[in-house]
Design a protein around this motif. Structure first.
Motif, PDB file in Angstrom:
ATOM      1  N   ASP A  28       0.820  -1.213   0.000  1.00 41.11           N
ATOM      2  CA  ASP A  28       0.000   0.000   0.000  1.00 41.11           C
ATOM      3  C   ASP A  28       0.851   1.258   0.000  1.00 41.11           C
ATOM      4  OD1 ASP A  28      -2.314  -1.514   0.026  1.00 41.11           O
ATOM      5  OD2 ASP A  28      -2.531  -1.425   2.205  1.00 41.11           O
ATOM      6  N   SER A  29       1.982   1.232   0.689  1.00 39.46           N
ATOM      7  CA  SER A  29       2.792   2.442   0.855  1.00 39.46           C
ATOM      8  C   SER A  29       3.771   2.665  -0.297  1.00 39.46           C
ATOM      9  CB  SER A  29       3.575   2.375   2.174  1.00 39.46           C
ATOM     10  OG  SER A  29       4.532   1.317   2.154  1.00 39.46           O
ATOM     11  N   HIS A  30       3.838   1.755  -1.247  1.00 38.95           N
ATOM     12  CA  HIS A  30       4.781   1.900  -2.362  1.00 38.95           C
ATOM     13  C   HIS A  30       4.180   2.852  -3.397  1.00 38.95           C
ATOM     14  CE1 HIS A  30       8.062   1.092  -5.012  1.00 38.95           C
ATOM     15  NE2 HIS A  30       7.319   0.482  -5.911  1.00 38.95           N
ATOM     16  N   ASP A  31       4.371   4.153  -3.179  1.00 44.81           N
ATOM     17  CA  ASP A  31       3.777   5.169  -4.045  1.00 44.81           C
ATOM     18  C   ASP A  31       4.825   5.943  -4.829  1.00 44.81           C
ATOM     19  OD1 ASP A  31       4.914   6.587  -1.976  1.00 44.81           O
ATOM     20  OD2 ASP A  31       3.030   7.370  -1.197  1.00 44.81           O
ATOM     21  N   ASP A  32       6.078   5.431  -4.879  1.00 48.46           N
ATOM     22  CA  ASP A  32       7.134   6.080  -5.635  1.00 48.46           C
ATOM     23  C   ASP A  32       8.092   5.003  -6.121  1.00 48.46           C
ATOM     24  OD1 ASP A  32       8.702   8.076  -6.749  1.00 48.46           O
ATOM     25  OD2 ASP A  32       9.897   8.346  -4.927  1.00 48.46           O
ATOM     26  N   GLY A  33       8.582   5.166  -7.353  1.00 51.99           N
ATOM     27  CA  GLY A  33       9.523   4.191  -7.876  1.00 51.99           C
ATOM     28  C   GLY A  33       8.868   3.190  -8.808  1.00 51.99           C
ATOM     29  N   PRO A 228      12.135  -6.345  11.677  1.00 54.37           N
ATOM     30  CA  PRO A 228      13.094  -5.237  11.803  1.00 54.37           C
ATOM     31  C   PRO A 228      14.358  -5.434  10.978  1.00 54.37           C
ATOM     32  CG  PRO A 228      12.277  -5.894  13.954  1.00 54.37           C
ATOM     33  CD  PRO A 228      11.808  -6.932  12.990  1.00 54.37           C
ATOM     34  N   ALA A 229      14.740  -6.691  10.725  1.00 54.84           N
ATOM     35  CA  ALA A 229      15.938  -6.945   9.922  1.00 54.84           C
ATOM     36  C   ALA A 229      15.676  -6.759   8.439  1.00 54.84           C
ATOM     37  CB  ALA A 229      16.446  -8.368  10.183  1.00 54.84           C
ATOM     38  N   PHE A 230      14.463  -7.052   7.997  1.00 54.52           N
ATOM     39  CA  PHE A 230      14.176  -7.086   6.562  1.00 54.52           C
ATOM     40  C   PHE A 230      13.441  -5.859   6.032  1.00 54.52           C
ATOM     41  CE2 PHE A 230      11.282  -8.676   3.087  1.00 54.52           C
ATOM     42  CZ  PHE A 230      12.259  -8.771   2.112  1.00 54.52           C
ATOM     43  N   VAL A 231      12.433  -5.388   6.728  1.00 56.41           N
ATOM     44  CA  VAL A 231      11.576  -4.329   6.185  1.00 56.41           C
ATOM     45  C   VAL A 231      12.351  -3.053   5.834  1.00 56.41           C
ATOM     46  CG1 VAL A 231       9.669  -2.761   6.743  1.00 56.41           C
ATOM     47  CG2 VAL A 231       9.444  -5.219   7.177  1.00 56.41           C
ATOM     48  N   PRO A 232      13.289  -2.572   6.669  1.00 54.81           N
ATOM     49  CA  PRO A 232      14.029  -1.365   6.264  1.00 54.81           C
ATOM     50  C   PRO A 232      14.776  -1.521   4.940  1.00 54.81           C
ATOM     51  CG  PRO A 232      14.325  -1.776   8.594  1.00 54.81           C
ATOM     52  CD  PRO A 232      13.645  -2.990   8.041  1.00 54.81           C
ATOM     53  N   LEU A 233      15.220  -2.716   4.626  1.00 56.31           N
ATOM     54  CA  LEU A 233      15.903  -2.946   3.352  1.00 56.31           C
ATOM     55  C   LEU A 233      14.926  -2.831   2.193  1.00 56.31           C
ATOM     56  CD1 LEU A 233      18.089  -6.027   4.383  1.00 56.31           C
ATOM     57  CD2 LEU A 233      18.527  -3.582   4.730  1.00 56.31           C
ATOM     58  N   VAL A 234      13.713  -3.337   2.387  1.00 51.41           N
ATOM     59  CA  VAL A 234      12.682  -3.205   1.353  1.00 51.41           C
ATOM     60  C   VAL A 234      12.353  -1.739   1.123  1.00 51.41           C
ATOM     61  CG1 VAL A 234      10.326  -3.808   0.699  1.00 51.41           C
ATOM     62  CG2 VAL A 234      11.713  -5.452   1.987  1.00 51.41           C
ATOM     63  N   ARG A 238      13.273  -0.476  -2.724  1.00 52.95           N
ATOM     64  CA  ARG A 238      12.163  -0.649  -3.656  1.00 52.95           C
ATOM     65  C   ARG A 238      11.978   0.537  -4.605  1.00 52.95           C
ATOM     66  NH1 ARG A 238       6.829   0.067   0.330  1.00 52.95           N
ATOM     67  NH2 ARG A 238       7.477   2.050   1.264  1.00 52.95           N
ATOM     68  N   VAL A 239      12.560   1.688  -4.268  1.00 51.44           N
ATOM     69  CA  VAL A 239      12.399   2.879  -5.106  1.00 51.44           C
ATOM     70  C   VAL A 239      13.472   2.975  -6.188  1.00 51.44           C
ATOM     71  CG1 VAL A 239      11.269   4.149  -3.256  1.00 51.44           C
ATOM     72  CG2 VAL A 239      13.751   4.305  -3.509  1.00 51.44           C
TER      73      VAL A 239
END
Length: 292
Positions: A28-33, A228-234, A238-239
């Motif tokens: 849902d939050s992927h609004d750029d890239g 916490p280990a994975f989401v910041p990398l995404v 992702r952009v």
């Protein structure tokens, strides 16, 4: 052990719910890239079943798979609780691992969560995570871990992944993270390619210190460390734009992932050998891959 089994199964289900909600929020939050104009992906959820050789109920679980999302090309998050009698091959494998009494009483119970994510953007690493509890009349143990599988490596991403895992595991003893990190390096290795599957992580199996509560707490923190280990990398990768050459590198690396899971992965072999839903067991395979 009835109460302990219930607590473990409930925990794996709660972790599954948290991860599914977090991954849909990333969509849902992927609004750029790249692909941000596409529709956000959603998980399709189906029940899985396992039957014993005589056709009786032997447990099952939930298979949750998202395909063709803006961020996730394919991701599966499965939970299961299965039980019954081990077949002859599985009995021999357990006996070889030192499980007491398995020949005399081959009943078993197992519950766990298993996750594999293959990403749209080649700059975002693929990832695997699972934790599980296994019981027989003569023994119980925990296993699992998580490891990062980038096709385009970034040293700072690898450092973040390992540092986060270490922070969650250090309260269980200063020697735990180094031990499980080394174990992951050994386990997630492809002998016929003479290379690692990815950049490692943590892994354990047959964990039975004699203190069920302590081992369960360690297993929980392996699971808690994952997001916490994975989401910041995404969120960071992702952009980034990619090209066809980047995608080609990703598809070749996915070939390595498929080889490992089909040839060496202990969970894949166990799931197929014990009659669990084949689609759920093979959920880990990428949607597209190539070989040189």
């Amino acid at each position: 052990m009835i109460e302990e089994k219930a607590r473990a199964a409930e925990w794996f289900r709660a972790l599954r719910d948290e991860i599914v909600a977090t991954f849909e929020a990333l969509e849902d939050s992927h609004d750029d890239g790249p692909l941000s104009e596409s529709a956000p992906g959603r998980f399709e959820v189906s029940e899985t079943t396992r039957t014993s050789d005589d056709g009786s109920d032997a447990g099952g679980g939930l298979m949750s798979v998202m395909r063709g999302g803006r961020v996730f090309e394919k991701v599966g998050v499965n939970v299961s609780e299965v039980y019954g009698t081990l077949g002859e091959a599985a009995q021999k494998a357990m006996a070889a691992r030192g499980v007491p009494g398995i020949a005399e009483n081959p009943r078993f119970w197992a519950s766990g969560i298993s996750l594999v994510a293959h990403m749209q953007n080649p700059h975002v690493p693929a990832v695997h995570m699972n934790t599980r509890m296994f019981w027989t009349p003569g023994a119980w143990w925990f296993g699992g871990g998580s490891d990062l599988n980038p096709c385009i490596q970034y040293d700072e991403d690898t450092a973040h992944f390992h540092a986060t895992q270490k922070a969650y595991l250090d309260p269980h003893g200063a020697d735990i993270h180094p031990h499980l990190k080394e174990w992951a390096d050994e386990y997630f290795y492809i002998p016929h390619r003479k290379r690692a599957r990815g950049v490692g992580g943590i892994f354990m199996d047959d964990r039975n210190s004699g203190d069920w509560a302590a081992d369960f707490a360690l297993t929980q923190d392996i699971g808690r460390a994952f997001l916490p280990a994975f989401v910041p990398l995404v969120e960071k990768r992702r952009v980034q734009d990619w090209n066809e050459a980047d995608k080609d590198v990703q598809l070749v690396h996915r070939g390595l992932y498929a080889e490992y899971n089909l040839v060496y992965d202990r969970g894949t072999r166990f799931g197929l050998a014990t009659g669990h839903d084949a689609n759920a067991v093979l959920m880990s395979l990428p949607p597209l891959a190539k070989w040189i």
